[in-house]
Write a protein that holds these residues in place. Structure first.
Motif, short mmCIF file in Angstrom:
data_model
loop_
_atom_site.label_atom_id
_atom_site.label_comp_id
_atom_site.label_asym_id
_atom_site.label_seq_id
_atom_site.Cartn_x
_atom_site.Cartn_y
_atom_site.Cartn_z
N MET A 1 -1.03 -6.18 7.76
CA MET A 1 -0.63 -4.93 7.12
C MET A 1 0.53 -4.32 7.89
O MET A 1 0.37 -3.91 9.05
CB MET A 1 -1.80 -3.94 7.06
N LYS B 1 -14.87 -1.41 5.63
CA LYS B 1 -14.09 -1.31 6.88
C LYS B 1 -14.85 -0.41 7.85
O LYS B 1 -15.77 0.29 7.44
CB LYS B 1 -12.69 -0.76 6.57
N HIS B 2 -14.53 -0.47 9.13
CA HIS B 2 -13.51 -1.28 9.79
C HIS B 2 -14.28 -2.30 10.62
O HIS B 2 -14.97 -1.92 11.57
CB HIS B 2 -12.66 -0.41 10.68
N PHE C 1 -9.18 0.65 -0.09
CA PHE C 1 -9.55 0.43 1.31
C PHE C 1 -10.78 1.29 1.64
O PHE C 1 -10.71 2.22 2.40
CB PHE C 1 -8.39 0.78 2.22
N ASP D 1 -6.16 -3.76 10.00
CA ASP D 1 -5.97 -2.33 9.85
C ASP D 1 -4.54 -2.03 10.33
O ASP D 1 -4.18 -2.33 11.45
CB ASP D 1 -6.99 -1.54 10.67
N TRP D 2 -3.75 -1.45 9.39
CA TRP D 2 -2.38 -1.09 9.70
C TRP D 2 -1.73 -2.18 10.56
O TRP D 2 -1.88 -3.38 10.26
CB TRP D 2 -2.31 0.31 10.32
N GLU E 1 -9.01 10.38 10.78
CA GLU E 1 -8.45 9.46 11.77
C GLU E 1 -7.80 10.16 12.95
O GLU E 1 -6.95 11.02 12.79
CB GLU E 1 -7.44 8.52 11.13
N LEU F 1 0.87 -1.19 0.00
CA LEU F 1 0.00 0.00 0.00
C LEU F 1 0.90 1.23 0.00
O LEU F 1 2.11 1.11 0.25
CB LEU F 1 -0.94 0.02 1.20
N ASP G 1 -5.94 4.18 0.07
CA ASP G 1 -7.11 4.75 0.75
C ASP G 1 -7.80 5.76 -0.14
O ASP G 1 -7.50 6.94 -0.11
CB ASP G 1 -6.68 5.41 2.06
N MET H 1 -11.63 -5.19 6.10
CA MET H 1 -10.54 -4.80 6.98
C MET H 1 -10.98 -4.88 8.43
O MET H 1 -12.04 -4.33 8.78
CB MET H 1 -10.09 -3.36 6.66
N ARG I 1 -13.72 10.17 12.84
CA ARG I 1 -13.96 9.34 11.64
C ARG I 1 -15.44 9.26 11.27
O ARG I 1 -15.78 8.63 10.27
CB ARG I 1 -13.35 7.95 11.85
N TRP J 1 -8.78 12.46 4.40
CA TRP J 1 -8.54 11.35 3.46
C TRP J 1 -8.75 11.77 2.01
O TRP J 1 -9.52 11.16 1.27
CB TRP J 1 -9.42 10.15 3.79
N PHE K 1 -9.31 -1.55 14.65
CA PHE K 1 -8.34 -1.40 15.73
C PHE K 1 -8.92 -1.80 17.09
O PHE K 1 -8.18 -2.16 17.99
CB PHE K 1 -7.90 0.07 15.83
#
Ligand code: GLC
Length: 698
Positions: A284, A173-174, A121, A252-253, A458, A47, A77, A217, A135, A391, A220
């Motif tokens: 990821m 997501k998420h 994503f 996620d990440w 975020e 990514l 993204d 995805m 978010r 984003w 967190f």
């Protein structure tokens, strides 16, 4: 056995354990070390890599130099446009226009694909009721029925088939419950019952998967006290077994590694084991799978079957995208795609439909272009960058049309004086005198105010929901002139406007509208477009009311006062939005007021445009189940329709609602339709409705 399964299983049978694990590894940067891994087939996806030429080079490393030549997934993204930036998703959701929303996703996929991206994503489908959470800007608001419809539209748009293959893979997501982080603090704990999860938070994900989403995805947050990314109950039992999701799960990440910081994995090796057991297919960027999965398998050889299942799901996505046929992108293609005029035109269309008119006292709007002076005052007066919102991918502020530019370009008779007067957040520098000077010379004041774009997105959470900096003081000072005053407010979330309502004559909510912000705002202010947007998230009067949402459940004391110093009535309710016309509803008529639970509920409603302008009205349909075996929302959206009406025109709208819409999750978390008496509500928002009762029997 079908062709795909045969192809993939044959490939897996040739793979070493290192190559299998490689498919489960994703990195968000490329350096010589990562390129070496790609050559050895030990990286399955990337990514944050840019450009068709560069991505083709990376694909060649994987395809031409690795032993089995498995192509890469390239993720990015692309949340509300790639280079042609559309309104933020929360703004688009206020259009309630599935066709326009799907087209935004399609265009975003076209632009991203032309630059080598094959995995997006998005859509973010988290239900959010807490505007403190940054978010909330990325989703479709607080309602799971509307959220499901929008999730479907966005997945279909991203995965539009061209030359036999989806443009890109989408990634709802998420997963799941992320929008319920305690206190609106991003990444925080989430605590809810399974009933709550299935009633409010899962439906948009289910709709996205049913629409064919190829990936998803994990989030967190923890849920049921286990971090989602290593959560067997939520990933294997619910996602894969109950929802029957066949696609791949990407963390996620670095959330596989973050299970250590949740203090549920002891170390990276245990994090790798738990991620595998939970069926998180791709790690990821954390490197946890890359460094530890081989040792995990050496210690637990029986788990190689889980590796094979994960690799199957990953290779299946690559197969579905046609990457084994051709992983490369025409390096000239983007020149004909990026910022295509038709894409900008769409950006304007959806921006106009995303604007919500909240106040319009004595019909001060629409304005007319005539011999007059307008004072355009505030930090958004000539701003470009902040209309991009959070984003904004490859969005370029220079591509954005500011409000000032749009007014001065389009108005022939009106003189526009412009003064920013203050910054978005500065608490010290405000030029009140200059603002008052231009205001005194004007016939009408337009205040261009709001949050800067970095106030949402975020981990951009807020404890206040006021207009940042000196903006509210600016309103106070201008209001003392008693000039006709219109407030344009741009934000990534609902704000509690305090008593701003009393100090201005009109409030137009412009969110962050993307490239065509200025032109869309001009079109609405001057009546070229009759505003039709409706809120998809409740606006609280005060932060202390949060969480405040329309489809809350009944309590044993609903009629008791909620606060000593306030109430639980919103500033603006879900579904609210004004037009330059008045619409009236009449003749709500059920075809049958008694149906079985296998029958569709059918009814008609007459909607009249009382004028004076033609326009679109978003007709909303809600219901209440009077009694059930569990507590239920006091009202639930179950259908809606946008209807265009000329002045004085009446249309009879016909609705059919599937009885499943009236179902619920009982105390065993099973989905059932319980017989009983229901009320049907139809109207212009979640409060102003006509109603009638009906009965559902076995
Ligand atoms: C971020 C976000 C997620 C995004 C991912 C990759 O932390 O939570 O939405 O897709 O990392 O950038």
């Amino acid at each position: 056995m079908n062709k795909k399964r045969q192809f993939i299983e044959n490939l897996i049978n040739q793979m070493t354990i290192e190559e299998k694990i490689g498919q489960m590894v994703q990195y968000g940067k490329v350096n010589d070390e990562i390129k070496k891994k790609i050559r050895k087939g030990q990286v399955g996806s990337l990514l944050n890599v840019q450009g068709a030429k560069n991505i083709n080079e990376l694909q060649k490393l994987a395809v031409n130099e690795s032993r089995l030549g498995i192509p890469l997934l390239i993720g990015d993204d692309v949340i509300h446009g790639y280079r042609t930036i559309f309104p933020i998703p929360l703004a688009e959701s206020c259009s309630w226009d599935m066709e326009l929303i799907q087209k935004s996703a399609y265009i975003a996929a076209k632009e991203a694909k032309s630059c080598g991206v094959n995995w997006i994503f998005a859509p973010m489908v988290d239900i959010a009721r807490d505007p403190r959470w940054g978010r909330i800007a990325e989703g479709a608001g607080e309602d799971h029925f509307l959220g499901a419809e929008i999730a479907k539209a966005r997945v279909k748009g991203f995965q539009t088939a061209e030359k036999d293959f989806p443009l890109v893979a989408s990634c709802p997501k998420h997963y799941v419950g992320y929008g319920a982080v305690i206190g609106g603090r991003d990444y925080n704990n989430v605590d809810m019952s399974e009933n709550y999860l299935k009633t409010y938070y899962l439906p948009p994900f289910k709709a996205a998967y049913d629409a064919g989403a190829l990936t998803t995805m994990s989030s967190f947050n923890d849920l049921f006290s286990v971090p989602l990314t290593i959560n067997k109950k939520v990933l294997r039992d619910i996602l894969r077994n109950e929802l029957n999701f066949k696609g791949l799960v990407v963390s996620d990440w670095e959330s596989v590694e973050e299970s250590i910081y949740h203090r549920v994995s002891q170390d990276r090796k245990e994090a790798a084991l738990k991620g595998l057991l939970a069926s998180c297919d791709i790690d990821m960027h954390s490197g946890v799978y890359d460094e530890n999965l081989k040792q995990v398998i050496e210690k637990h050889p029986e788990l190689e079957q889980l590796i094979d299942e994960a690799v199957y799901r990953i290779l299946s996505v690559k197969y579905e995208l046609g990457l084994f046929d051709n992983p490369y992108i025409d390096e000239e293609l983007h020149k004909d795609i990026i910022l295509h005029p038709h894409y900008r035109q769409h950006a304007l269309e959806i921006a106009k439909k995303s604007i919500v008119l909240l106040e319009n006292k004595h019909n001060i709007l629409p304005l007319h272009d005539k011999n007059q002076v307008i004072a355009l005052i505030g930090p958004y007066a000539n701003d470009q960058e902040n209309h991009l919102g959070c984003w904004s991918c490859k969005g370029d502020k220079d591509d954005v049309v500011s409000i000032y530019t749009a007014l001065t370009t389009n108005l022939k008779h009106t003189k526009v004086l412009m003064e920013t007067a203050c910054d978005f957040t500065d608490h010290y520098n405000i030029n009140i005198d200059k603002a008052l000077e231009v205001a005194k010379q004007s016939d009408i004041v337009i205040l261009a105010l709001g949050e800067p774009r970095y106030y949402s997105g975020e981990n951009n959470n807020r404890i206040n929901l006021n207009l940042p900096g000196y903006q509210e003081r600016l309103i106070d000072e201008i209001s003392k002139l008693h000039k006709p005053t219109i407030a344009l407010i741009a934000s990534g979330r609902p704000l509690s406007l305090g008593n701003i309502k009393e100090k201005v004559d009109a409030i137009v909510w412009t969110w962050h509208l993307g490239l065509e912000a200025g032109n869309a705002i001009y079109a609405v202010l001057f009546g070229l477009t009759n505003p039709s947007g409706k809120l998809t998230v409740t606006f609280p009067k005060a932060v202390g009311q949060i969480p405040l949402y329309y489809n809350h459940k009944s309590t044993g004391r609903s009629h008791f006062p909620r606060y000593i110093d306030g109430d639980d009535i919103p500033l603006y309710p879900f579904g609210y939005g004004l037009s330059y016309s008045q619409y009236s509803y009449s003749n709500l008529t059920l075809v049958k007021d008694h149906i079985t639970k296998h029958e569709t509920l059918k009814f008609t409603i007459d909607v009249t445009n009382k004028g004076p302008y033609s326009g679109e009205e978003i007709v909303q349909v809600y219901f209440q189940d009077h009694f059930a075996s569990v507590t239920l929302p006091v009202k639930q959206l179950c259908a809606f329709r946008k209807v265009f009406l000329e002045p004085q025109e009446t249309k009879t709208l016909h609705f059919s609602v599937n009885p499943k819409q009236f179902g619920l999750y009982n105390e065993n978390n099973e989905f059932v339709i319980e017989p009983g008496t229901f009320t049907l509500y139809v109207g212009t928002n979640s409060v102003d409705v006509l109603s009638t009762d009906f009965v559902i029997s076995e």
